[in-house]
Design an enzyme around this catalytic site. Sequence first.
Site, PDB file in Angstrom:
ATOM      1  N   CYS A  38       0.878  -1.180   0.000  1.00  0.00           N
ATOM      2  CA  CYS A  38       0.000   0.000   0.000  1.00  0.00           C
ATOM      3  C   CYS A  38       0.914   1.227   0.000  1.00  0.00           C
ATOM      4  CB  CYS A  38      -0.932  -0.006   1.212  1.00  0.00           C
ATOM      5  SG  CYS A  38      -0.110  -0.243   2.774  1.00  0.00           S
ATOM      6  N   HIS A  39       0.325   2.367  -0.252  1.00  0.00           N
ATOM      7  CA  HIS A  39       1.094   3.612  -0.371  1.00  0.00           C
ATOM      8  C   HIS A  39       0.433   4.710   0.449  1.00  0.00           C
ATOM      9  CE1 HIS A  39       2.744   1.736  -4.056  1.00  0.00           C
ATOM     10  NE2 HIS A  39       1.504   1.606  -4.487  1.00  0.00           N
ATOM     11  N   THR A  83       5.979   6.415  -6.739  1.00  0.00           N
ATOM     12  CA  THR A  83       6.841   7.209  -7.623  1.00  0.00           C
ATOM     13  C   THR A  83       6.489   8.701  -7.603  1.00  0.00           C
ATOM     14  OG1 THR A  83       5.414   6.739  -9.503  1.00  0.00           O
ATOM     15  CG2 THR A  83       7.324   5.305  -9.193  1.00  0.00           C
ATOM     16  N   ARG A 136       6.136   4.213 -17.918  1.00  0.00           N
ATOM     17  CA  ARG A 136       5.184   5.319 -17.783  1.00  0.00           C
ATOM     18  C   ARG A 136       5.320   5.979 -16.400  1.00  0.00           C
ATOM     19  NH1 ARG A 136       1.128   3.324 -14.513  1.00  0.00           N
ATOM     20  NH2 ARG A 136       0.984   1.072 -14.665  1.00  0.00           N
ATOM     21  N   TYR A 163       9.286  -3.634  -9.852  1.00  0.00           N
ATOM     22  CA  TYR A 163       8.021  -3.476 -10.568  1.00  0.00           C
ATOM     23  C   TYR A 163       8.341  -3.377 -12.049  1.00  0.00           C
ATOM     24  CZ  TYR A 163       3.272  -1.698 -11.543  1.00  0.00           C
ATOM     25  OH  TYR A 163       1.984  -1.538 -12.002  1.00  0.00           O
ATOM     26  N   ASP A 256      -2.842  -2.526  -2.411  1.00  0.00           N
ATOM     27  CA  ASP A 256      -2.392  -1.486  -3.354  1.00  0.00           C
ATOM     28  C   ASP A 256      -3.153  -0.174  -3.155  1.00  0.00           C
ATOM     29  OD1 ASP A 256      -0.688  -0.381  -5.262  1.00  0.00           O
ATOM     30  OD2 ASP A 256      -2.085  -0.792  -6.882  1.00  0.00           O
TER      31      ASP A 256
HETATM   32  C1  0GY Z   1       1.273   0.360  -7.796  1.00  0.00           C
HETATM   33  C2  0GY Z   1       1.168   0.605  -9.242  1.00  0.00           C
HETATM   34  C3  0GY Z   1       1.395   1.768  -9.901  1.00  0.00           C
HETATM   35  C4  0GY Z   1       2.069   2.920  -9.414  1.00  0.00           C
HETATM   36  C5  0GY Z   1       3.108   2.917  -8.558  1.00  0.00           C
HETATM   37  O1  0GY Z   1       4.722   3.949  -7.313  1.00  0.00           O
HETATM   38  C6  0GY Z   1       3.853   4.110  -8.150  1.00  0.00           C
HETATM   39  O2  0GY Z   1       3.592   5.194  -8.665  1.00  0.00           O
HETATM   40  O3  0GY Z   1       3.539   1.795  -8.047  1.00  0.00           O
HETATM   41  C7  0GY Z   1       0.950   1.849 -11.317  1.00  0.00           C
HETATM   42  O4  0GY Z   1       0.699   2.959 -11.804  1.00  0.00           O
HETATM   43  O5  0GY Z   1       0.840   0.780 -11.971  1.00  0.00           O
HETATM   44  O6  0GY Z   1       1.792  -0.667  -7.379  1.00  0.00           O
HETATM   45  O7  0GY Z   1       0.852   1.208  -7.023  1.00  0.00           O
END
Ligand code: 0GY
Length: 303
Positions: A38-39, A83, A136, A163, A256
């Site tokens: 998770c973020h 990111t 991307r 990833y 996620d």
């Molecule tokens: C996820 C997937 C995505 C984004 C990121 O760190 C991120 O920006 O991981 C995505 O856009 O597929 O795992 O959160």
Amino acid sequence: MSASIGSPFTTDPGWLPYHPTPSRPAFRLPPGAVDAHCHVFGPGAEFPFAPERNYTPCDAGKDALFALRDHLGFERNVIVQATCHGADNGAMVDALHAAGGRARGVATVRSTVSDGELADLHAAGVRGVRFNFVRRLVEPKPDAYYHRIVERIAPLGWHVVVYFEAADLEARWDLLTALPTTVVVDHMGRPDIAAGTGDPGFARFLRLLSEHPRYWSKVTCPERLSVSGPPAYTDFVPFARTVVERFPDRVLWGTDWPHPNLTSHMPDDGHLVDIIPRIAPTADLQQALLIDNPRRLYWSDLP
Ligand code: 0GY
């Protein structure tokens, strides 16, 4: 969409915000279960998004994450640096401190990171770094860049989270298989679900796991990968179940949340939890997936 309230940032047009009222899952999570992917996003007013980001999300801070954790029935979180925050781990580290031991983290660092910065991240609860090869989201770097970071983090006992898209596995194979640490792949390496489990790309991913015992997989992101869609995400299940049953000691599960960059729909996180018994159908598999495996990787220091 307009800016999150009070934020100096304007959320990307068409951005889908996280589900405001997810259902309570029918599946009762076992005590000690970990949401291992998770973020947190900002809030932007307190933790600005990175200038080099490729998207600007809505705010999704630690309080909302912890409320979701409690609502779904998880005990702990693994918070993965997103990111949109680049290599500034401030929002994630702040969430780790606020979680009082109930969260660990995966950071993004540059190859120039200092020993002091790494020590501070470790003390906050970081146990890995993430290499993102999805074009991307980030600009690719030369292989030497990743090797330099691994040299720095391996002595701390950290692992690497990677990833990538299924199509990139072949091209990145040499770099990936040369990494000396435990390596955790996000979202099963994003298989082409429409192609079915017999797809050569998925076979290559299974070969990576079977030939390289350092490799783990997150069996995550039905909402990102499924073609059949919510709430059952039926076509995702055989992929994740194959990985769980073949590599039960090397799999992790996560929501996620807050689900960056979705375009088709925003999932109900309660429905995502209800997929768990379909991909890990026995109590032993659930114990490994939700408790024992994340504990080994993130809380091995606990008695
Ligand atoms: C996820 C997937 C995505 C984004 C990121 O760190 C991120 O920006 O991981 C995505 O856009 O597929 O795992 O959160």
